[in-house]
Design an enzyme around this catalytic site. Structure first.
Site, PDB file in Angstrom:
ATOM      1  N   ASP A 185       0.822  -1.212   0.000  1.00  0.00           N
ATOM      2  CA  ASP A 185       0.000   0.000   0.000  1.00  0.00           C
ATOM      3  C   ASP A 185       0.862   1.271   0.000  1.00  0.00           C
ATOM      4  O   ASP A 185       1.858   1.345   0.704  1.00  0.00           O
ATOM      5  CB  ASP A 185      -0.897  -0.044   1.252  1.00  0.00           C
ATOM      6  CG  ASP A 185      -2.014   0.978   1.188  1.00  0.00           C
ATOM      7  OD1 ASP A 185      -2.223   1.572   0.103  1.00  0.00           O
ATOM      8  OD2 ASP A 185      -2.680   1.171   2.218  1.00  0.00           O
ATOM      9  N   GLU A 294      -3.110  -0.146  -8.485  1.00  0.00           N
ATOM     10  CA  GLU A 294      -3.986   0.944  -8.046  1.00  0.00           C
ATOM     11  C   GLU A 294      -3.191   2.244  -8.117  1.00  0.00           C
ATOM     12  O   GLU A 294      -2.056   2.314  -7.654  1.00  0.00           O
ATOM     13  CB  GLU A 294      -4.460   0.703  -6.607  1.00  0.00           C
ATOM     14  CG  GLU A 294      -5.210   1.911  -6.031  1.00  0.00           C
ATOM     15  CD  GLU A 294      -6.189   1.557  -4.924  1.00  0.00           C
ATOM     16  OE1 GLU A 294      -6.998   0.624  -5.120  1.00  0.00           O
ATOM     17  OE2 GLU A 294      -6.137   2.206  -3.884  1.00  0.00           O
TER      18      GLU A 294
END
Ligand code: ZN
Length: 513
Positions: A185, A294
């Site tokens: 992330d 992402e």
């Protein structure tokens, strides 16, 4: 060990084939508990005449291999023999997780690019996964069970191989075969991405906040024009013909990009978009087509304008970047661990535009960061994405562990609560929150039974939310904290299950059975 062997014998586990073992699973009783042993029934697997399962003896949770014939295994631990019964007790280390993934491929994280709805279940402790699985498995949603940012790795002193390794064993504990993701992330560099890839993470959240020229948003017009002029001629011409003065009809909205705004977008974003292409190529080289990229532009100081979102995705598409999901920054406040702050109607109006941009430009998932606990806007989020979305949560699972402590170890909770105030100043350098701590009641005046109420109030939630690094590394707290959670594991799983079920239901996701 004798108690464990007795469980195996009393329940005839060693003679059962897989189909008979499966009959023991998925009923109301998830464990066989005798004396000081807890055997996780959903982890019972038979392979090559070896019985595999997870069991906990006091605080020691391990993987066990048992067989009536000699055991051959890649695990390094010693193989023992008692009464012509062979067994190996395997520690839950990252190295052993790699071996387990080969034996039982369902424990490996996979790309969720073809799954419509996904939920990021960041777990800073490496303990919450069973609760996440129990919530997600009944719904049409896929969990991203391993997910941590570099900031969280630093605060929790974990590595990506710890994060994925912990999840591998807990997926095995639950016998969860549906498939799950793993997300490195908020990564900003190829070097960090490589660490996540090496740990087997198929999802990479590329944080463009540092490669983009965010400060140009506040520049004078003359400076923007000067900077735009430095771009090579072909790109300049292409940007101007593609965007300058153009109106794009997206759903029921017209999005107009003026010549100046087109130039400004190029100045702010082009270098970052080129880097996204480099990263996309890098992921493809490493993982073939099995990755989920992402793009995150949420860590900026101002909300993402629809014009900018449109420019970014069109330019990513021009560069053939494989966008699985994109996280804009939305209007209002998405603060950690508390509900949405802001005007719900205004949020909905802008949110519809962002969703329509996504639908019209490749139908990628709209990703909601700091997505935990935003209960008032979840119905809006579910509705306008048609559930094509990724909801990312992280600290809220940590808060459920603190809730668990407040319910079953009040004196220990009091100690944590007081220490959180000591760690707050340092922690608030890293997390943007607006909590006024003076609103938190004096804990000395609160009865034990009311301690869990601190997990209901925004100010105390945020205090406990951001101070996890200090609390987890405090030598006076760390060991006891994990032991209390271990002693009360079922309550902890139940709290996580309830909390995530609430998230999933509010988004409007349907049950699968
Ligand atoms: Zn984010």
């Amino acid at each position: 060990m004798n108690n464990l062997i007795n469980i195996l014998k009393n329940n005839n586990l060693l003679t059962k084939e897989q189909n008979e073992l499966n009959k023991l699973k998925n009923n109301k009783k998830l464990y066989i508990i005798e004396n000081d042993v807890k055997l996780y029934k959903n982890s019972l697997y038979k392979k090559d005449n070896i019985l595999f399962f997870l069991a906990k003896i006091k605080y020691d949770k391990s993987l066990y291999l048992f067989s009536k014939s000699k055991i051959k295994s890649d695990f390094k631990e010693k193989i023992n023999e008692i009464d012509s019964l062979f067994f190996q007790k395997v520690s839950l280390s990252p190295e052993n997780a790699v071996i387990l993934k080969k034996l039982f491929p369902f424990t490996s994280p996979i790309s969720l690019r073809d799954k419509k709805t996904t939920i990021g279940c960041g777990d800073r402790l490496g303990k919450a996964t069973p609760g996440h699985i129990r919530a997600a498995k009944n719904y049409d949603i896929y969990p991203v069970l391993a997910q941590q940012s570099i900031r969280e790795l630093n605060f929790t002193k974990r590595s990506y191989s710890n994060v994925t390794g912990d999840v591998v064993f807990l997926v095995f504990q639950e016998g969860f075969e549906k498939g799950y993701g793993a997300d490195g992330d908020h990564l900003k560099t190829i070097a960090d991405i490589d660490v996540a890839l090496k740990a087997g993470m198929p999802m990479i959240t590329l944080d463009l906040s540092e490669v983009m020229n965010a400060k140009a948003a506040d520049w004078e017009e003359s400076q923007i024009l000067k900077e735009f002029d430095k771009i090579d001629k072909n790109t300049k011409d292409r940007i101007l013909t593609s965007y300058a003065g153009k109106t794009f009809t997206i759903g029921k909205n017209d999005i107009k990009i003026s010549e100046y705004e087109a130039k400004k977008c190029a100045v702010i974003y082009n270098a970052a978009l080129d880097f996204a292409k480099v990263v996309d190529n890098h992921l493809r080289k490493n993982r073939g087509d099995k990755y989920d990229l992402e793009i995150s532009i949420d860590e900026t100081t101002t909300p993402t304008l629809p014009e900018h979102h449109l420019y970014i995705i069109k330019e990513l598409n021009y560069r053939n970047v494989t966008v699985n999901s994109l996280a804009p920054r939305f209007i209002g406040e998405f603060q950690k661990g508390i509900d949405y702050i802001g005007n719900k109607n205004e949020f909905e109006k802008q949110y519809i535009i962002h969703c329509n941009i996504a639908k019209a430009n490749g139908n990628y998932k709209v990703s909601i960061h700091s997505g935990s606990d935003k209960f008032t806007v979840f119905p809006i989020i579910g509705k306008h994405t048609n559930l094509r979305l990724h909801l990312k949560t992280a600290g809220t699972s940590w808060l459920e562990s603190v809730r668990c402590i407040s319910m079953c170890a009040p004196n220990f909770y009091r100690k944590m609560h007081k220490k959180a105030f000591e760690y707050f100043k340092e922690a608030s350098k890293f997390y943007h929150i607006t909590a006024d701590l003076s609103k938190i009641k004096d804990i000395n005046k609160i009865n034990d039974k009311d301690l869990p109420k601190f997990l209901e109030q925004n100010e105390s939630r945020q205090l406990l939310h951001i101070t996890y690094g200090g609390l987890l590394n405090d030598p006076e707290l760390r060991t006891d904290f994990f032991n209390i959670l271990s002693d009360n594991e079922d309550l902890y799983y139940e709290l996580i299950f309830k909390h995530f079920t609430k998230h999933i239901e509010k988004l409007g996701i349907k049950k699968t059975k």
